[in-house]
Design a protein around this motif. Structure first.
Motif, PDB file in Angstrom:
ATOM      1  N   GLY A 124       1.333 -44.529  -0.485  1.00 19.93           N
ATOM      2  CA  GLY A 124       1.675 -45.574  -1.467  1.00 19.93           C
ATOM      3  C   GLY A 124       3.026 -44.950  -2.139  1.00 19.93           C
ATOM      4  O   GLY A 124       3.727 -45.636  -2.675  1.00 19.93           O
ATOM      5  N   PHE A 125       2.767 -43.601  -2.617  1.00 16.45           N
ATOM      6  CA  PHE A 125       3.729 -42.900  -3.440  1.00 16.45           C
ATOM      7  C   PHE A 125       4.257 -41.708  -2.908  1.00 16.45           C
ATOM      8  O   PHE A 125       3.972 -40.705  -3.312  1.00 16.45           O
ATOM      9  N   PRO A 126       5.067 -41.915  -1.824  1.00 18.08           N
ATOM     10  CA  PRO A 126       5.545 -40.519  -1.123  1.00 18.08           C
ATOM     11  C   PRO A 126       6.225 -39.464  -1.879  1.00 18.08           C
ATOM     12  O   PRO A 126       6.233 -38.362  -1.805  1.00 18.08           O
ATOM     13  N   ASN A 127       6.758 -39.865  -3.071  1.00 13.52           N
ATOM     14  CA  ASN A 127       7.482 -39.101  -4.196  1.00 13.52           C
ATOM     15  C   ASN A 127       6.767 -38.051  -4.789  1.00 13.52           C
ATOM     16  O   ASN A 127       7.314 -36.934  -4.980  1.00 13.52           O
ATOM     17  N   LEU A 128       5.573 -38.307  -4.948  1.00 13.42           N
ATOM     18  CA  LEU A 128       4.367 -37.516  -5.707  1.00 13.42           C
ATOM     19  C   LEU A 128       4.119 -36.206  -4.430  1.00 13.42           C
ATOM     20  O   LEU A 128       3.626 -35.312  -4.894  1.00 13.42           O
ATOM     21  N   LEU A 129       4.511 -36.416  -3.353  1.00  8.73           N
ATOM     22  CA  LEU A 129       4.202 -35.559  -2.064  1.00  8.73           C
ATOM     23  C   LEU A 129       5.338 -34.714  -1.926  1.00  8.73           C
ATOM     24  O   LEU A 129       5.505 -33.472  -1.856  1.00  8.73           O
ATOM     25  N   THR A 130       6.420 -35.503  -1.658  1.00  8.85           N
ATOM     26  CA  THR A 130       7.818 -34.891  -1.206  1.00  8.85           C
ATOM     27  C   THR A 130       8.764 -34.161  -2.287  1.00  8.85           C
ATOM     28  O   THR A 130       9.431 -33.405  -1.809  1.00  8.85           O
ATOM     29  N   LYS A 131       8.373 -34.573  -3.581  1.00 11.67           N
ATOM     30  CA  LYS A 131       9.222 -34.025  -4.624  1.00 11.67           C
ATOM     31  C   LYS A 131       8.415 -32.762  -5.460  1.00 11.67           C
ATOM     32  O   LYS A 131       8.681 -32.691  -6.512  1.00 11.67           O
ATOM     33  N   ARG A 132       7.635 -32.022  -4.701  1.00 10.64           N
ATOM     34  CA  ARG A 132       6.804 -31.264  -5.300  1.00 10.64           C
ATOM     35  C   ARG A 132       7.508 -29.851  -5.075  1.00 10.64           C
ATOM     36  O   ARG A 132       8.021 -29.695  -3.833  1.00 10.64           O
ATOM     37  N   PRO A 133       7.288 -28.723  -5.973  1.00 10.73           N
ATOM     38  CA  PRO A 133       7.988 -27.402  -5.274  1.00 10.73           C
ATOM     39  C   PRO A 133       7.020 -26.778  -4.305  1.00 10.73           C
ATOM     40  O   PRO A 133       5.644 -27.005  -4.424  1.00 10.73           O
ATOM     41  N   GLY A 134       7.708 -26.356  -3.404  1.00  8.42           N
ATOM     42  CA  GLY A 134       7.169 -25.738  -2.308  1.00  8.42           C
ATOM     43  C   GLY A 134       6.387 -26.639  -1.264  1.00  8.42           C
ATOM     44  O   GLY A 134       5.661 -26.258  -0.314  1.00  8.42           O
ATOM     45  N   VAL A 135       6.895 -27.947  -1.360  1.00  8.73           N
ATOM     46  CA  VAL A 135       6.371 -28.902  -0.358  1.00  8.73           C
ATOM     47  C   VAL A 135       6.711 -28.541   1.188  1.00  8.73           C
ATOM     48  O   VAL A 135       5.889 -29.083   2.073  1.00  8.73           O
ATOM     49  N   ARG A 136       7.854 -28.185   1.570  1.00  7.31           N
ATOM     50  CA  ARG A 136       8.115 -27.640   3.003  1.00  7.31           C
ATOM     51  C   ARG A 136       6.949 -26.817   3.463  1.00  7.31           C
ATOM     52  O   ARG A 136       6.659 -27.012   4.524  1.00  7.31           O
ATOM     53  N   GLN A 137       6.953 -25.765   2.640  1.00  9.78           N
ATOM     54  CA  GLN A 137       5.818 -24.818   3.265  1.00  9.78           C
ATOM     55  C   GLN A 137       4.427 -25.370   3.356  1.00  9.78           C
ATOM     56  O   GLN A 137       3.663 -25.099   4.514  1.00  9.78           O
ATOM     57  N   GLU A 138       4.129 -26.470   2.527  1.00  9.82           N
ATOM     58  CA  GLU A 138       2.657 -27.076   2.620  1.00  9.82           C
ATOM     59  C   GLU A 138       2.742 -28.011   3.880  1.00  9.82           C
ATOM     60  O   GLU A 138       1.691 -27.910   4.625  1.00  9.82           O
ATOM     61  N   MET A 139       3.983 -28.762   4.076  1.00  8.40           N
ATOM     62  CA  MET A 139       3.891 -29.602   5.023  1.00  8.40           C
ATOM     63  C   MET A 139       3.879 -28.804   6.484  1.00  8.40           C
ATOM     64  O   MET A 139       3.373 -29.123   7.578  1.00  8.40           O
ATOM     65  N   LYS A 140       4.687 -27.515   6.428  1.00  7.72           N
ATOM     66  CA  LYS A 140       4.664 -26.758   7.648  1.00  7.72           C
ATOM     67  C   LYS A 140       3.154 -26.292   7.861  1.00  7.72           C
ATOM     68  O   LYS A 140       2.660 -26.290   9.195  1.00  7.72           O
ATOM     69  N   LYS A 141       2.454 -26.004   6.953  1.00 12.73           N
ATOM     70  CA  LYS A 141       0.943 -25.242   6.999  1.00 12.73           C
ATOM     71  C   LYS A 141       0.273 -26.672   7.632  1.00 12.73           C
ATOM     72  O   LYS A 141      -0.509 -26.428   8.397  1.00 12.73           O
TER      73      LYS A 141
END
Length: 223
Positions: free
Chosen positions: A78-95
């Motif tokens: 519902g609110f993707p910005n809360l997930l994608t605009k966080r610091p370190g989100v690329r590492q978390e998505m990769k994990k």
């Protein structure tokens, strides 16, 4: 008498579609089913870890598609910005991708499948019962009175354009010793009409008094 049935399964093939799309032989069906459950739990645990007292990802639903050489996972947020605009989100998505890849490789049928994960934004988040139930759980954890929270959730759903909504909360409400169930309804919610498009969601809220079960039925339209 008094038997209850899941509103989504009751309407499969009429107003509801399957959220997992794959075919398996009878001997492999249970293994694929367990794989779906592990993937759902992995994604939900990831959302739980990144949530805070004032921020929640708004997970609406997860759709899984399996083919011979392809594995698609669509996460409706519902609110993707809360997930994608966080610091370190690329590492978390990769994990997260590595964790799901590990679960997929555990299934002997999915060894050669290529994995794709998509984040899809929901146009009207508060038309989704799972997001509303998660919102209610967050407010209750923040010590907001449950009746006020239920009323606010119904107002959000009405603004999103739903035709009817029913909310039920069960457990030790307000910390009372005896558990009870409280429910409220606004508009029409025809649960026995198959042509009525009913969406349903359940969420278990962990509070200091115990677990509260939150159920939401939303009447969207009638075909």
């Amino acid at each position: 008498m008094g038997n209850k049935i899941n509103p989504l399964g009751f309407r499969l093939g009429f107003t509801q579609n399957h959220r997992s799309h794959w075919f398996a032989q009878q001997r492999d069906y249970s293994e694929d089913l367990r794989e779906d459950e592990k993937i759902h739990n992995c994604i939900e645990n990831y959302i739980q870890l990144i949530k805070s007292s004032s921020n929640y990802g708004g997970l609406a639903r997860i759709e899984i598609g399996k083919k011979i050489d392809l594995f698609n996972i669509k996460i409706y947020i519902g609110f993707p910005n809360l997930l994608t605009k966080r610091p370190g989100v690329r590492q978390e998505m990769k994990k997260l991708r590595n964790d799901i890849q590990y679960l997929v490789l555990q299934n002997r049928l999915s060894v050669h499948r290529e994995l794709f994960i998509f984040l899809e934004k929901v146009a009207k988040p508060y038309r989704e019962p799972n997001i509303l139930a998660e919102y209610i759980a967050l407010q209750i954890k923040n010590r907001v009175p449950f009746r006020k929270t239920m009323q606010k959730a119904m107002e959000l759903a009405k603004e999103a354009g739903v035709k009817g909504i029913r909310i039920q909360i069960a457990g030790r409400l307000d910390g009372k010793e005896r558990a009870r169930a409280e429910s409220t309804k606004q508009g029409r919610v025809p649960l026995q009409t198959i042509r009525a498009k009913i969406d349903y969601g359940y969420y278990a809220a962990q509070t200091i008094y115990g677990v509260l079960g939150i159920k939401i039925w939303i009447f969207e339209d009638e075909e």
